[in-house]
Design a protein around this motif. Structure first.
Motif, PDB file in Angstrom:
ATOM      1  N   GLY A  79       0.809  -1.209   0.000  1.00 41.08           N
ATOM      2  CA  GLY A  79       0.000   0.000   0.000  1.00 41.08           C
ATOM      3  C   GLY A  79       0.841   1.257   0.000  1.00 41.08           C
ATOM      4  N   GLY A  80       0.167   2.363  -0.026  1.00 42.10           N
ATOM      5  CA  GLY A  80       0.846   3.651  -0.044  1.00 42.10           C
ATOM      6  C   GLY A  80       0.895   4.211  -1.453  1.00 42.10           C
ATOM      7  N   LYS A  81       1.451   5.378  -1.545  1.00 46.39           N
ATOM      8  CA  LYS A  81       1.449   6.111  -2.796  1.00 46.39           C
ATOM      9  C   LYS A  81       2.447   5.564  -3.818  1.00 46.39           C
ATOM     10  N   TRP A  82       3.541   4.982  -3.369  1.00 43.40           N
ATOM     11  CA  TRP A  82       4.649   4.711  -4.270  1.00 43.40           C
ATOM     12  C   TRP A  82       4.976   3.247  -4.534  1.00 43.40           C
ATOM     13  N   LYS A  83       4.689   2.348  -3.615  1.00 46.75           N
ATOM     14  CA  LYS A  83       5.200   0.977  -3.723  1.00 46.75           C
ATOM     15  C   LYS A  83       4.771   0.269  -5.007  1.00 46.75           C
ATOM     16  N   LYS A 114       3.813   1.604  -7.770  1.00 49.00           N
ATOM     17  CA  LYS A 114       4.440   2.289  -8.902  1.00 49.00           C
ATOM     18  C   LYS A 114       5.875   1.807  -9.085  1.00 49.00           C
ATOM     19  N   ILE A 159       8.405  11.566  -7.054  1.00 47.14           N
ATOM     20  CA  ILE A 159       8.983  10.901  -5.887  1.00 47.14           C
ATOM     21  C   ILE A 159      10.351  11.505  -5.582  1.00 47.14           C
ATOM     22  N   GLU A 203      11.389   3.515   0.356  1.00 48.24           N
ATOM     23  CA  GLU A 203      10.455   2.554  -0.224  1.00 48.24           C
ATOM     24  C   GLU A 203      11.208   1.338  -0.772  1.00 48.24           C
TER      25      GLU A 203
END
Length: 124
Positions: free
Chosen positions: A31-35, A37, A60, A68
């Motif tokens: 989860g989260g904004k970047w993982k 991606k 980022i 990350e």
């Protein structure tokens, strides 16, 4: 007509709790904004260096990407490869076989996202 979910067996309170726990675990890890991606870029590009990876993920910061990548490495999704025999030392990141087990999940999320976007546009 609403889509319904058909379960192979009756859902008990215990089974529901187990399913919720499993989903929470999955969301915690990816989860989260970047993982996701980062995982997607690594799967699409193969071996990739840090700066190239950062350029591929718009917005980022280097600090966030570094953190990350460490989390993803701890969870077995990313492998950090150091080529110490080169000058300067080259560090590459690659997705692991375990990371590639997420591919069907990513495809399903992508398809669901497209469907959701269409539905929202239809309602407005």
């Amino acid at each position: 007509m609403e889509d319904t979910v058909v379960f192979e067996e009756p859902i008990t309170a215990q089974k529901c709790s187990e399913n919720l726990s499993s989903v929470e675990d999955a969301i915690y890890v990816i989860g989260g904004k970047w993982k996701l991606k980062i995982i997607i870029v690594l799967q699409e590009n193969g071996n990739i260096r840090f700066n190239e990876l950062q350029r591929s993920i718009q917005g980022i910061s280097a600090r966030v990407l570094s953190n990350e990548l460490k989390d993803l490495e701890l969870n077995g999704f990313v492998k950090r490869v150091v080529h110490a025999d080169q000058i300067p030392v080259v560090v590459e990141y690659i997705s692991t076989d375990y990371s590639r087990t997420l591919k069907p999940v990513i495809i399903a999320l992508s398809q669901w996202g497209k469907t959701h976007k269409r539905k929202i546009k239809e309602n407005f």
